[in-house]
Design a protein around this motif. Structure first.
Motif, PDB file in Angstrom:
ATOM      1  N   TYR A 251       0.837  -1.199   0.000  1.00 34.22           N
ATOM      2  CA  TYR A 251       0.000   0.000   0.000  1.00 34.22           C
ATOM      3  C   TYR A 251       0.872   1.249   0.000  1.00 34.22           C
ATOM      4  CZ  TYR A 251      -3.712   3.268   1.218  1.00 34.22           C
ATOM      5  OH  TYR A 251      -4.603   4.308   1.201  1.00 34.22           O
ATOM      6  N   GLU A 252       0.598   2.160  -0.924  1.00 31.47           N
ATOM      7  CA  GLU A 252       1.367   3.391  -1.062  1.00 31.47           C
ATOM      8  C   GLU A 252       0.463   4.612  -0.967  1.00 31.47           C
ATOM      9  OE1 GLU A 252       4.519   3.443  -1.044  1.00 31.47           O
ATOM     10  OE2 GLU A 252       4.847   1.280  -1.262  1.00 31.47           O
ATOM     11  N   ASN A 253      -0.539   4.540  -0.112  1.00 37.74           N
ATOM     12  CA  ASN A 253      -1.465   5.639   0.147  1.00 37.74           C
ATOM     13  C   ASN A 253      -2.388   5.959  -1.030  1.00 37.74           C
ATOM     14  OD1 ASN A 253       1.347   6.548   1.661  1.00 37.74           O
ATOM     15  ND2 ASN A 253      -0.468   6.704   2.963  1.00 37.74           N
ATOM     16  N   LYS A 254      -2.381   5.119  -2.023  1.00 41.03           N
ATOM     17  CA  LYS A 254      -3.278   5.289  -3.156  1.00 41.03           C
ATOM     18  C   LYS A 254      -4.250   4.115  -3.210  1.00 41.03           C
ATOM     19  CE  LYS A 254       0.208   7.741  -5.887  1.00 41.03           C
ATOM     20  NZ  LYS A 254       0.992   7.756  -7.156  1.00 41.03           N
ATOM     21  N   ALA A 255      -5.374   4.341  -3.879  1.00 40.38           N
ATOM     22  CA  ALA A 255      -6.366   3.276  -4.015  1.00 40.38           C
ATOM     23  C   ALA A 255      -5.758   2.089  -4.757  1.00 40.38           C
ATOM     24  CB  ALA A 255      -7.588   3.789  -4.760  1.00 40.38           C
ATOM     25  N   VAL A 256      -6.080   0.891  -4.292  1.00 40.37           N
ATOM     26  CA  VAL A 256      -5.527  -0.308  -4.907  1.00 40.37           C
ATOM     27  C   VAL A 256      -6.571  -1.421  -4.901  1.00 40.37           C
ATOM     28  CG1 VAL A 256      -4.534  -1.042  -2.700  1.00 40.37           C
ATOM     29  CG2 VAL A 256      -3.621  -1.986  -4.834  1.00 40.37           C
ATOM     30  N   ASP A 257      -6.605  -2.193  -5.992  1.00 39.68           N
ATOM     31  CA  ASP A 257      -7.514  -3.339  -6.107  1.00 39.68           C
ATOM     32  C   ASP A 257      -6.748  -4.620  -5.826  1.00 39.68           C
ATOM     33  OD1 ASP A 257      -9.912  -2.003  -6.795  1.00 39.68           O
ATOM     34  OD2 ASP A 257      -9.136  -1.706  -8.836  1.00 39.68           O
ATOM     35  N   VAL A 258      -7.410  -5.542  -5.131  1.00 39.77           N
ATOM     36  CA  VAL A 258      -6.778  -6.809  -4.748  1.00 39.77           C
ATOM     37  C   VAL A 258      -7.686  -7.956  -5.184  1.00 39.77           C
ATOM     38  CG1 VAL A 258      -5.879  -8.193  -2.850  1.00 39.77           C
ATOM     39  CG2 VAL A 258      -5.748  -5.687  -2.749  1.00 39.77           C
ATOM     40  N   CYS A 259      -7.111  -8.972  -5.802  1.00 39.82           N
ATOM     41  CA  CYS A 259      -7.870 -10.173  -6.152  1.00 39.82           C
ATOM     42  C   CYS A 259      -7.055 -11.407  -5.808  1.00 39.82           C
ATOM     43  CB  CYS A 259      -8.201 -10.208  -7.655  1.00 39.82           C
ATOM     44  SG  CYS A 259      -9.521  -9.067  -8.136  1.00 39.82           S
ATOM     45  N   GLU A 260      -7.706 -12.387  -5.175  1.00 34.92           N
ATOM     46  CA  GLU A 260      -7.055 -13.646  -4.805  1.00 34.92           C
ATOM     47  C   GLU A 260      -7.986 -14.803  -5.171  1.00 34.92           C
ATOM     48  OE1 GLU A 260      -4.090 -14.027  -3.800  1.00 34.92           O
ATOM     49  OE2 GLU A 260      -3.456 -12.055  -3.055  1.00 34.92           O
ATOM     50  N   PHE A 261      -7.388 -15.997  -5.328  1.00 37.72           N
ATOM     51  CA  PHE A 261      -8.172 -17.175  -5.713  1.00 37.72           C
ATOM     52  C   PHE A 261      -8.059 -18.268  -4.663  1.00 37.72           C
ATOM     53  CE2 PHE A 261      -7.274 -14.981  -9.659  1.00 37.72           C
ATOM     54  CZ  PHE A 261      -8.462 -15.074 -10.368  1.00 37.72           C
ATOM     55  N   LEU A 262      -9.145 -18.993  -4.492  1.00 35.44           N
ATOM     56  CA  LEU A 262      -9.149 -20.172  -3.626  1.00 35.44           C
ATOM     57  C   LEU A 262      -9.536 -21.373  -4.485  1.00 35.44           C
ATOM     58  CD1 LEU A 262      -9.019 -21.505  -0.783  1.00 35.44           C
ATOM     59  CD2 LEU A 262     -11.481 -21.064  -0.619  1.00 35.44           C
ATOM     60  N   ASP A 263      -8.595 -22.311  -4.715  1.00 33.19           N
ATOM     61  CA  ASP A 263      -8.863 -23.493  -5.543  1.00 33.19           C
ATOM     62  C   ASP A 263      -9.717 -24.507  -4.787  1.00 33.19           C
ATOM     63  OD1 ASP A 263      -7.440 -22.549  -7.707  1.00 33.19           O
ATOM     64  OD2 ASP A 263      -5.527 -23.336  -6.938  1.00 33.19           O
ATOM     65  N   SER A 264     -10.486 -25.279  -5.585  1.00 39.49           N
ATOM     66  CA  SER A 264     -11.317 -26.340  -4.984  1.00 39.49           C
ATOM     67  C   SER A 264     -10.486 -27.573  -4.675  1.00 39.49           C
ATOM     68  CB  SER A 264     -12.446 -26.721  -5.941  1.00 39.49           C
ATOM     69  OG  SER A 264     -11.894 -27.304  -7.133  1.00 39.49           O
ATOM     70  N   ASN A 265      -9.274 -27.652  -5.288  1.00 42.67           N
ATOM     71  CA  ASN A 265      -8.389 -28.814  -5.114  1.00 42.67           C
ATOM     72  C   ASN A 265      -9.102 -30.126  -5.455  1.00 42.67           C
ATOM     73  OD1 ASN A 265      -6.131 -27.306  -4.265  1.00 42.67           O
ATOM     74  ND2 ASN A 265      -6.998 -27.184  -2.188  1.00 42.67           N
ATOM     75  N   GLY A 266      -9.915 -30.068  -6.549  1.00 44.44           N
ATOM     76  CA  GLY A 266     -10.563 -31.275  -7.056  1.00 44.44           C
ATOM     77  C   GLY A 266     -11.818 -31.664  -6.300  1.00 44.44           C
ATOM     78  N   VAL A 267     -12.211 -30.937  -5.313  1.00 43.51           N
ATOM     79  CA  VAL A 267     -13.419 -31.246  -4.532  1.00 43.51           C
ATOM     80  C   VAL A 267     -14.513 -30.271  -4.929  1.00 43.51           C
ATOM     81  CG1 VAL A 267     -14.426 -31.447  -2.235  1.00 43.51           C
ATOM     82  CG2 VAL A 267     -12.030 -32.073  -2.622  1.00 43.51           C
ATOM     83  N   ASP A 268     -15.703 -30.801  -5.223  1.00 46.27           N
ATOM     84  CA  ASP A 268     -16.808 -29.936  -5.637  1.00 46.27           C
ATOM     85  C   ASP A 268     -17.206 -28.991  -4.503  1.00 46.27           C
ATOM     86  OD1 ASP A 268     -16.907 -31.124  -8.111  1.00 46.27           O
ATOM     87  OD2 ASP A 268     -18.515 -32.527  -7.568  1.00 46.27           O
ATOM     88  N   PHE A 269     -17.527 -27.788  -4.883  1.00 47.69           N
ATOM     89  CA  PHE A 269     -18.063 -26.845  -3.904  1.00 47.69           C
ATOM     90  C   PHE A 269     -19.493 -27.224  -3.548  1.00 47.69           C
ATOM     91  CE2 PHE A 269     -14.732 -24.149  -5.900  1.00 47.69           C
ATOM     92  CZ  PHE A 269     -14.045 -23.785  -4.742  1.00 47.69           C
ATOM     93  N   GLU A 270     -19.886 -26.959  -2.349  1.00 48.96           N
ATOM     94  CA  GLU A 270     -21.248 -27.256  -1.899  1.00 48.96           C
ATOM     95  C   GLU A 270     -22.218 -26.220  -2.442  1.00 48.96           C
ATOM     96  OE1 GLU A 270     -22.303 -29.797  -0.182  1.00 48.96           O
ATOM     97  OE2 GLU A 270     -20.356 -30.688   0.264  1.00 48.96           O
ATOM     98  N   LYS A 271     -23.431 -26.673  -2.687  1.00 52.52           N
ATOM     99  CA  LYS A 271     -24.480 -25.734  -3.054  1.00 52.52           C
ATOM    100  C   LYS A 271     -24.892 -24.935  -1.819  1.00 52.52           C
ATOM    101  CE  LYS A 271     -26.560 -28.607  -6.695  1.00 52.52           C
ATOM    102  NZ  LYS A 271     -27.810 -29.278  -7.145  1.00 52.52           N
ATOM    103  N   GLY A 272     -25.417 -23.743  -2.074  1.00 53.68           N
ATOM    104  CA  GLY A 272     -25.912 -22.945  -0.959  1.00 53.68           C
ATOM    105  C   GLY A 272     -25.229 -21.577  -0.855  1.00 53.68           C
ATOM    106  N   THR A 273     -25.437 -20.944   0.291  1.00 56.93           N
ATOM    107  CA  THR A 273     -24.914 -19.589   0.512  1.00 56.93           C
ATOM    108  C   THR A 273     -23.548 -19.641   1.194  1.00 56.93           C
ATOM    109  OG1 THR A 273     -27.168 -18.694   0.729  1.00 56.93           O
ATOM    110  CG2 THR A 273     -25.351 -17.356   1.611  1.00 56.93           C
ATOM    111  N   TYR A 274     -22.623 -18.856   0.660  1.00 55.59           N
ATOM    112  CA  TYR A 274     -21.273 -18.750   1.203  1.00 55.59           C
ATOM    113  C   TYR A 274     -21.093 -17.345   1.839  1.00 55.59           C
ATOM    114  CZ  TYR A 274     -19.807 -22.988  -1.285  1.00 55.59           C
ATOM    115  OH  TYR A 274     -19.671 -24.294  -1.727  1.00 55.59           O
ATOM    116  N   PHE A 275     -20.288 -17.319   2.878  1.00 65.95           N
ATOM    117  CA  PHE A 275     -20.003 -16.038   3.552  1.00 65.95           C
ATOM    118  C   PHE A 275     -18.506 -15.754   3.461  1.00 65.95           C
ATOM    119  CE2 PHE A 275     -23.784 -17.820   5.435  1.00 65.95           C
ATOM    120  CZ  PHE A 275     -24.660 -16.747   5.438  1.00 65.95           C
TER     121      PHE A 275
END
Length: 293
Positions: A251-275
């Motif tokens: 951070y350098e005192n300016k607005a910055v966008d951040v994006c990160e990924f979380l892999d499923s590692n071959g396991v299906d994600f569950e249906k429903g609401t995520y928080f």
């Protein structure tokens, strides 16, 4: 003729004796009266001396009650007066004794007058010191009020600066991603199709905040209340946080966008609401939710 002379001599002797007797009686009466007068005067003198001593003792008691630095000397003089009163009470009250007691009284009274003068000076000095102390106390009180005001202002300013220096995390959004063999990423709402989750957020510009690397903890909870990802736990005081992964932002005192990924590692994600929750140490700074079908 001789008898007449004898009778005349006898009469003369009787007259002389009568005169002498009358003179003696007068002298004795006068002496008795003088003695009574003298005794009366001595009694009055003794009472007067006792009254003088009692009055001096009263003055000493009053001076002692003021509790000044010469109180010990005043107490010593009072003891002398009390002793002199006791001695005078026991005395016969003759002239020599009264003169002695009068002399001692005069000495004690002179000493008291000297101590009273000194005591008066001490009282004046104490009064002056009290006035100065009151002025100093008032000045110190005003200074303390001013200092307290400054402390409060500084505390408020510190809180304001601290609040202003906190970074604002905004625009938190999460998407389920299907990555094709070509590498192209496609957004999906289907749990079975998704093979990773993309978490993005922005940090607002803040010129007051310190620049440098900022560490954030990302927590993703599925519809079955399971924490996904690394599932590591970090303690912050009494609080413990189980998170999915961390991300470090330069951070350098300016607005910055951040994006990160979380892999499923071959396991299906569950249906429903995520928080999804973003934490700055133990403080929740942003949250959102999404649903997979």
């Amino acid at each position: 003729m001789e008898n007449q002379k004898s009778n005349s001599s006898l009469k003369a002797i009787i007259v002389v004796l009568a005169i002498l007797l009358a003179g003696s009686l007068v002298y004795m009466y006068k002496m008795s009266s003088d003695a009574k007068s003298t005794e009366t005067l001595l009694v009055k003198d003794k009472e007067s001396a006792m009254n003088d001593l009692a009055a001096l003792k009263t003055k000493l008691d009053a001076a002692i009650s003021e509790n000044t630095s010469i109180s010990d000397e005043l107490i010593a003089e009072r003891e002398k007066v009390v002793k002199l009163m006791a001695d005078l009470e026991k005395s016969k009250g003759d002239v020599a004794s009264l003169k002695k007691y009068q002399s001692q009284y005069n000495a004690l009274n002179a000493k008291f007058n000297a101590l009273a003068k000194e005591n008066g000076l001490l009282k004046d000095q104490n009064s002056l010191l009290t006035t100065k102390n009151d002025s100093i106390s008032m000045a110190l009180g005003e200074a303390k009020k001013f200092n307290d005001t400054l402390v409060i202002q500084n505390e408020n300013l510190a809180r304001t600066v601290e609040k202003a220096s906190k970074l604002t995390v905004m625009n938190l959004r999460t998407e389920a991603i299907k990555e094709r063999s070509s590498g192209k990423q496609v957004v999906t709402e289907r749990a079975r199709r998704a093979d990773k989750l993309k978490v993005c957020f922005a940090i607002a510009q803040n010129e007051v905040a310190k620049s440098g690397n900022k560490l954030y903890y990302v927590q993703i909870i599925d519809s079955k209340n399971n924490v996904l990802g690394e599932k590591k736990t970090e303690a912050f005081g009494d609080m413990s946080l189980t998170y999915s992964f961390t991300t470090t932002v330069a951070y350098e005192n300016k607005a910055v966008d951040v994006c990160e990924f979380l892999d499923s590692n071959g396991v299906d994600f569950e249906k429903g609401t995520y928080f999804v929750n973003i934490f700055d140490k133990g403080t929740l700074v942003s949250k959102t939710s999404f649903t997979l079908k």
